[in-house]
Write a protein that holds these residues in place. Structure first.
Motif, short mmCIF file in Angstrom:
data_model
loop_
_atom_site.label_atom_id
_atom_site.label_comp_id
_atom_site.label_asym_id
_atom_site.label_seq_id
_atom_site.Cartn_x
_atom_site.Cartn_y
_atom_site.Cartn_z
N VAL A 104 0.82 -1.21 0.00
CA VAL A 104 0.00 0.00 0.00
C VAL A 104 0.85 1.26 0.00
O VAL A 104 0.50 2.26 -0.66
N GLY A 137 -10.43 -1.83 3.45
CA GLY A 137 -9.82 -0.56 3.07
C GLY A 137 -10.48 0.63 3.75
O GLY A 137 -11.39 0.48 4.56
N LEU A 162 -7.62 -2.32 5.33
CA LEU A 162 -6.92 -3.00 4.24
C LEU A 162 -6.35 -4.34 4.72
O LEU A 162 -5.72 -4.41 5.78
#
Length: 297
Positions: A104, A137, A162
């Motif tokens: 991420v 998320g 996430l």
């Protein structure tokens, strides 16, 4: 208006996602590392691009549908090397939760956003709009994806931050993998007790044990249909994901270990391309094969 969609990975699931969204009036493009028949894609309502860069340039939401951890990590790294310009990257494959958590930062540095939204159900369920989607998320990213998710299914669930989507898919797959293992053990035991194959299928079909995944696959189990909803090779890969995740958190998963061993036997016998439900007749036959082997010994 739903944003432009780019599908990364055009295997059976990725293709079904592209075709489903195209039928809903969405502008869809697809790309895969191995290339694809553009004419076939056009017939199913979407376009193919020649490179990942082209796909990013012509899409707002990028949906990944890939086979395993290595493929997802590689593609996310390739995306992170581009200017994503606020594009939303949605990872729908069945992979380890750590993949999206580890990647991420790189995606956000490239100005993109990342969700994990693994799918429960096969290509036929994608086309029918009956899949389940587990989403992990930030709230704003989930809200942005919601119009796309609604076109794919009414069963989209935001399960947490996430990586939570991948974790939820693991739990879901554990329940399914355990179900097939217990059914297999039951059929093998029933065979040893002298119950015929069709007799057992008959009473299980209408019993409290009749899970939808089992009932819908009865034509495959009986050999009346040779369709493949999800392959032996596919479930064996998913079981490996479960076992790695369980090992990381110190969880014991004996039913999953047993299921993996049973499906590995089918792989070794060259049956990896068959539907996962073929484990039922395989297990029934195994009882007789083991008996004959014991008698010979």
């Amino acid at each position: 208006m739903v944003e432009r969609i780019g599908i990364i990975g055009l295997g059976r699931m990725g293709w079904a996602l592209a075709a489903r969204l195209a039928t809903q009036g969405v502008e869809v493009r697809g790309w895969t590392r191995s290339g694809v028949d553009a004419a076939r894609a056009k017939a199913d309502g979407f376009q193919v691009t020649g490179s990942l860069e082209d796909l990013v340039a012509t899409s707002d939401v990028l949906i990944l549908s890939l086979f395993d951890d290595a493929a997802v990590r590689e593609v996310l790294a390739s995306l992170a090397a581009l200017d994503l310009g606020s594009r939303l990257v949605v990872e729908t494959s069945t992979v380890s939760p750590d993949i999206v958590r580890q990647m991420v930062g790189a995606i956000e540095t490239a100005q993109g956003r990342l969700l994990d939204a693994p799918i429960s159900g096969g290509p036929n369920m994608v086309v029918a709009g009956t899949i389940g989607i587990f989403i992990g998320g930030h709230d704003a990213d989930v809200e942005r994806f919601a119009p796309v998710g609604a076109l794919l299914s009414a069963k989209c669930v935001h399960v947490g931050p996430l990586g939570a989507g991948a974790s939820a898919k693991i739990v879901n797959n554990m329940a399914l993998g355990g179900m097939w293992e217990v059914l297999s053990e039951a059929m093998e035991t029933g065979a040893r007790l002298g119950l015929p194959f069709e007799t057992m299928l008959g009473f299980l079909e209408t019993s409290p044990a009749a899970a939808p995944a089992f009932v819908t696959r009865l034509p495959m189990i009986r050999g009346d249909m040779e369709a493949v909803g999800f392959s032996v090779a596919g479930i064996l890969k998913d079981l490996a994901v479960i076992r790695r995740a369980a090992s990381c958190v110190g969880a014991n998963v004996p039913a999953i270990d047993a299921a993996a061993d049973r499906y590995a036997q089918m792989m070794d016998a060259g049956r990896g391309a068959e539907d996962l439900s073929k484990v039922i007749p395989h297990s029934y036959a195994k009882a007789f094969a083991d008996d004959e082997s014991g008698q010979e010994g």
